[in-house]
Write a protein that holds these residues in place. Structure first.
Motif, mmCIF file in Angstrom:
data_model
loop_
_atom_site.group_PDB
_atom_site.id
_atom_site.type_symbol
_atom_site.label_atom_id
_atom_site.label_comp_id
_atom_site.label_asym_id
_atom_site.label_seq_id
_atom_site.Cartn_x
_atom_site.Cartn_y
_atom_site.Cartn_z
ATOM 1 N N LEU A 39 -0.604 -1.640 1.108
ATOM 2 C CA LEU A 39 -0.081 -1.109 -0.153
ATOM 3 C C LEU A 39 1.426 -1.284 -0.279
ATOM 4 O O LEU A 39 1.929 -1.624 -1.355
ATOM 5 N N ASN A 40 2.162 -1.025 0.804
ATOM 6 C CA ASN A 40 3.624 -1.123 0.708
ATOM 7 C C ASN A 40 4.088 -2.561 0.471
ATOM 8 O O ASN A 40 5.148 -2.807 -0.093
ATOM 9 N N MET A 41 3.256 -3.543 0.876
ATOM 10 C CA MET A 41 3.603 -4.945 0.644
ATOM 11 C C MET A 41 3.176 -5.407 -0.741
ATOM 12 O O MET A 41 3.686 -6.395 -1.266
ATOM 13 N N GLN A 42 2.234 -4.688 -1.348
ATOM 14 C CA GLN A 42 1.745 -5.078 -2.672
ATOM 15 C C GLN A 42 2.853 -5.022 -3.721
ATOM 16 O O GLN A 42 2.868 -5.813 -4.664
ATOM 17 N N VAL A 43 3.788 -4.081 -3.561
ATOM 18 C CA VAL A 43 4.911 -3.968 -4.494
ATOM 19 C C VAL A 43 5.767 -5.226 -4.442
ATOM 20 O O VAL A 43 6.142 -5.797 -5.473
#
Length: 440
Positions: free
Chosen positions: A235-239
């Motif tokens: 999730l944190n890389m999806q941004v």
């Protein structure tokens, strides 16, 4: 509309094109179409199906969808993927057909435009999509249309359905085909290394970064970036991924300098990303950015007509290429559901080749791990013993059957052995036992 005007319209089309009247006769044709087929075209007499299919009946009478019938029914353009007999042999063509009306809105005929599909084949060719089932043709239609655009494509389907091969086809049929095709395995990349692999890093950016390294988004410049199993991106890389897609700009780990890149985006996932969005496991804005054009890949179970073709391909391109399947073996392969899809079929083919004691792979050599996935088949139904009017010994039954086979079969002992699913040596021994011979 005069024939000269129609011919003029056909001539300005840069792809193979013809004008067909209501009786399937070709009224006008451009040079690109003439160059595609071996059969000479006689205007007003040659039919579209005779030229493209070497048939004496329209496509709908030969088991294929006829675009002309759909055009007549809807009065709208339609498309279909067919296998045509071209000067290069059998070739996939994406056909667009458009109805043409005169000034009084009376239907005059149809313009047919062909787009040759080079990334797929009906014969075993490496690095090409292979098949001939209806589900496969429907897939080709979508892939061919998407490939001509810059649109973001999301490939969805079960594990083992060939998503990377489809992604490669999208690249090879695009304007970017001469540029890199870069695969990012999202599920196999540790979270701490994901950003570094994607964007690159500067020397000393973190422990172990002993030199500067370019990221994959920089290496791909001008090509296609394929995120395989994008549902596994943290999730944190999806941004950061969303920002990359929207701006096509990035910053290497440990760097303050913004860089730009140019790539076409293709993603794939076997997971239901919309369900993940609802659960908060995947960003909604990212989903709609990558799924501009979703393509669902059919399971192998829905491509039964392709199983034998694929099995022969895997065998031919293996270390067991000198072996071949009996008809009974191919039939048995086609009766399985393949929960692991194409990847499972390849594994089963290789296992069968190893287990086979002969150059022929028999149905008894096929190793299915879960026989519950075998599909019911009428040909395997148990006989109705109430209808048996005479009981023979097994030896008598074998003798009678082989005598009939020898009487009616036109071919060699080796060919008959292949039909019966036994080795040539076994058949020869049995024929000798009963005093039979295929020699006429």
């Amino acid at each position: 509309m005069a024939n000269s005007v129609i011919q003029g319209l056909i001539n300005i089309i840069d792809k193979p094109a013809i004008f067909i009247d209501l009786n399937y006769a070709i009224v006008a044709v451009n040079n690109a179409y003439r160059d595609t087929y071996q059969t000479p075209i006689e205007l007003g007499k040659s039919t579209c199906f005779a030229i493209s299919h070497k048939a004496n009946k329209p496509c709908d009478q030969m088991g294929e969808a006829c675009p002309m019938l759909e055009c007549k029914k809807t009065n709208k353009p339609t498309s279909v993927v067919h296998i045509h007999d071209t000067h290069l042999g059998k070739q996939y063509c994406d056909i667009v057909m458009k109805p043409i009306f005169d000034e009084n809105d009376v239907l005059m005929g149809f313009v047919e435009i062909l787009d040759k599909i080079d990334f797929a084949s009906v014969k075993a060719q490496k690095n090409k999509m292979l098949g001939q089932s209806d589900a496969f043709k429907a897939l080709l239609n979508k892939v061919n249309r998407a490939a001509k655009t810059e649109i973001s494509v999301l490939l969805q389907g079960e594990t083992g359905t060939g998503k990377e091969l489809v992604a490669r086809a999208l690249h090879d049929a695009s304007r970017r085909k001469e540029k890199p095709f870069i695969v990012i395995e999202c599920s196999g990349l540790p979270e701490q290394l994901f950003e570094s692999e994607l964007f690159g890093h500067e020397k000393g950016a973190f422990t172990g970064a002993t030199s500067q390294k370019k990221g994959l988004v920089e290496i791909v410049e001008g090509g296609t970036l394929f995120f395989d199993e994008i549902g596994d991106v943290p999730l944190n890389m999806q941004v950061k991924l969303l920002r990359l897609i929207e701006t096509q700009s990035f910053r290497a780990v440990g760097s303050l300098r913004q860089k730009r890149t140019d790539f076409r985006l293709v993603c794939a996932s076997h997971k239901n990303l919309l369900e993940m969005v609802e659960k908060g496991e995947f960003r909604k804005d990212l989903y709609y950015r990558i799924a501009t054009f979703p393509i669902n890949l059919p399971s192998l179970q829905s491509r039964q007509a392709d199983i034998a073709l694929l099995a022969k391909f895997f065998l031919k391109h293996s270390e067991f290429k000198d072996k071949h399947f009996s008809e009974a073996a191919l039939k048995r392969l086609s009766q399985y559901a393949y929960p692991g899809n194409i990847r499972e079929l390849k594994s089963i083919v290789l296992q069968a080749a190893i287990l086979a004691d002969d150059d022929v792979i028999y149905d008894t050599d096929i190793p299915f791990e879960n026989t519950a996935n075998l599909q019911p088949n009428a040909d395997l139904a148990q006989p109705n013993y109430d209808e048996v009017f005479e009981v023979l010994s097994l030896e008598q039954a074998e003798h009678t059957f082989l005598a009939k086979a020898v009487e009616h079969f036109q071919g060699s002992t080796e060919e008959l052995a292949l039909k019966l699913g036994v080795s040539s040596r076994t058949l020869y021994r049995k024929l000798t036992k009963y005093g039979l011979s295929l020699t006429k």
